[in-house]
Write an enzyme that holds these catalytic residues in place. Structure first.
Site, short mmCIF file in Angstrom:
data_model
loop_
_atom_site.label_atom_id
_atom_site.label_comp_id
_atom_site.label_asym_id
_atom_site.label_seq_id
_atom_site.Cartn_x
_atom_site.Cartn_y
_atom_site.Cartn_z
N TYR A 142 14.30 -12.21 1.95
CA TYR A 142 14.06 -10.78 2.20
C TYR A 142 12.27 -10.63 1.96
CZ TYR A 142 18.91 -9.63 3.49
OH TYR A 142 20.03 -9.65 3.62
N LYS A 192 23.89 -22.59 -1.27
CA LYS A 192 23.69 -23.58 -0.48
C LYS A 192 22.52 -24.67 -1.32
CE LYS A 192 25.82 -23.65 3.10
NZ LYS A 192 26.73 -24.95 3.78
N ASP A 225 29.19 -20.00 1.55
CA ASP A 225 30.44 -20.88 2.94
C ASP A 225 31.24 -20.44 2.65
OD1 ASP A 225 29.70 -22.63 2.31
OD2 ASP A 225 29.52 -23.47 4.46
N ASP A 249 23.67 -9.90 0.03
CA ASP A 249 23.69 -9.53 0.02
C ASP A 249 25.06 -9.38 1.48
OD1 ASP A 249 23.54 -6.68 2.06
OD2 ASP A 249 21.45 -7.87 3.23
N ASP A 253 29.17 -7.27 0.72
CA ASP A 253 29.86 -6.17 2.40
C ASP A 253 30.66 -6.67 2.34
OD1 ASP A 253 27.63 -4.39 1.95
OD2 ASP A 253 26.76 -5.20 4.19
#
Length: 368
Positions: A142, A192, A225, A249, A253
Site C-alpha cells: 500500500y 507467501k 491463502d 487487510d 475482513d
C-alpha cells in the site's frame, strides 16, 4: 499520569451517529467512575474535504500527534466517489496511520455466545471464538514505491511495489509476541514465502525475533491463502495471527464475518511509546460509513464502543474498566437486545442506535 487525552474524529456516514453513543459512554465513566478524559473533536474524510478541501487538515494532523489516542468513526461515501485519488476521504485515514507511524493494527474477532447463530458458519465452529489479527499497517504494497499507472507500449500498466525492511517486520513481530504473552501465548505468522521474496524475509525475521526474545511463545507459520481457508474451516485453532499489510487487510475482513456482523468489531492501531509511556494510538470500528443507512438510526454502535474499550485498555491503563464495558455489552446481547444488523429471531423488534446506547448504559449502571 496526567489526565488522558482523546481526539474524536466522527468522519462520514454513520460515523457521527455511532460516535454519539461513545460520547455517552465516556460521560458515564466520568460521572460514575471518576475517570476523566480530556476530549476534543475535529473533522476527517469527506467532512474535512467539505470544509477544508482536503481529507485531513494539517491542524488536525498536529492535534492527532499531541493526544494520547485518536478515536475515528468512518470515512467515505458515494458523494466523494469522483474526487481525485489524492483527496479521497480514505487518504485522510491513511495519512493518520502513516504520519503517526501506527505500524501495528490489532483486529480482534470475538464471537459473543449470544450471536453465535448469526455467523455464516455453524455454531460449533465459531462459538467461543476469540482471536486477534496483528496486521502491519504502514509499509508493504500500500505504500511501496514505485507505484502508479504508466504507459508501456500501446497499453496502460498498473504498478504497486511490495516492500518490507527488516526493522519494519521486527517491530510488528514484537507487537504480536507481546500480545500473545497476555493471551494464550501462541502466534501464527502468515505470508507467501513460497512465491514472494518479501515473504521469505518476513518469515526469516519473525523466526529471528522469536528465537532471540520470545522462545516461550509458540510460533507457527502458514501461507496466507491457506490461512484464509483455515479461518473458515477451524478458526479456533488460532490465537494471535501476525501478517503483513495486504494479507492482513484481507484476512481481518474474513475473520470479521465469522462473528456475524461487521458492526461488532473494533480495532486498534498502535505505534511506538511517547514520552509519557503511552503508545501512539488510533482506535476505529472495522465497519465502513454505511451510506445506505446513514441518518436512519439503524447503525450498530457496538464496534465503536468496543474500540473505546480498547483505548481504555491499551492507552489509558484502565483494563478493569475495559472489562466492565465489554461485560456490559455481552450482557445486553445476552438479554436479546438487537440492532437491525443483528436480527435473526422471529418477532424481535430492533432497537435504534440510541436504543442500544441506552441498554449499554443501563447495564453499566447495574454493574456498580
Amino acid at each position: 499520569m496526567s489526565t488522558p487525552s482523546l481526539l474524536i474524529l466522527p468522519g462520514d456516514g454513520i460515523g457521527p451517529e455511532v460516535m454519539e453513543q461513545v460520547r455517552r459512554v465516556i460521560g458515564w465513566f466520568d460521572d460514575k467512575r471518576g475517570l476523566a478524559i480530556d476530549v476534543s473533536e475535529d473533522l476527517v474524510g469527506g467532512a474535512a474535504y467539505d470544509k477544508h478541501g482536503v481529507p485531513l487538515a494539517d491542524e488536525t494532523m498536529a492535534k492527532a500527534q499531541e493526544v494520547d489516542a485518536v478515536l475515528l468513526g468512518a470515512v467515505g461515501g458515494p458523494k466523494y466517489d469522483n474526487l481525485d485519488f489524492s483527496v479521497k476521504p480514505e487518504r485522510g485515514l491513511l495519512r493518520l496511520r502513516k504520519e503517526m507511524d501506527l505500524f501495528s493494527n490489532l483486529r480482534p474477532a470475538q464471537c459473543f455466545d449470544a450471536l453465535a447463530d448469526f455467523s455464516s458458519l455453524k455454531r460449533d465452529i465459531v462459538a467461543g471464538l476469540d482471536i486477534v489479527i496483528v496486521r502491519e499497517l504502514t509499509s508493504g504494497v500500500y505504500f511501496g514505491e514505485p507505484r502508479g499507472i504508466i504507459e508501456e507500449g500501446n497499453e496502460r500498466v498498473g504498478i504497486n511495489t511490495q516492500r518490507y525492511t527488516e526493522s519494519e517486520i521486527e517491530r510488528v513481530a514484537r507487537s504480536a509476541f507481546e500480545l500473545a504473552r497476555r493471551r494464550s501465548n501462541k502466534v501464527c505468522s502468515m505470508e507467501k514465502a513460497n512465491v514472494m521474496e518479501s515473504g521469505i524475509l518476513w518469515r526469516d525475521v519473525v523466526n529471528e525475533v522469536h528465537q532471540a526474545d520470545y522462545a516461550d511463545v509458540e510460533l507457527s507459520h502458514m501461507y496466507a491463502d491457506n490461512g484464509a481457508m483455515q479461518l473458515v474451516r477451524a478458526p479456533k485453532q488460532f490465537d494471535v495471527i501476525l501478517t503483513d499489510n495486504l494479507f492482513g487487510d484481507i484476512l481481518s475482513d474474513c475473520a470479521a464475518m465469522l462473528t456475524g456482523s461487521l458492526g461488532m468489531l473494533p480495532s486498534a492501531s498502535l505505534g511506538a511509546p511517547m514520552e509519557n509511556g503511552r503508545p501512539k494510538a488510533m482506535y476505529e470500528p472495522v465497519h465502513g460509513s454505511a451510506p445506505d443507512i446513514t441518518g436512519q438510526g439503524k447503525a450498530n454502535p457496538i464496534a465503536c464502543i468496543l474500540s473505546f474499550a480498547m483505548a481504555l485498555r491499551y492507552s489509558f491503563d484502565q483494563g478493569a474498566e475495559a472489562d466492565r464495558l465489554e461485560a456490559a455489552i455481552e450482557g445486553v446481547l445476552a438479554d436479546g437486545v438487537r440492532t437491525a444488523d443483528l436480527l435473526g429471531e422471529e418477532g424481535v423488534t430492533p432497537v435504534s442506535t440510541s436504543g442500544m446506547g441506552d441498554a449499554i448504559l443501563a447495564k453499566l449502571d447495574a454493574s456498580l
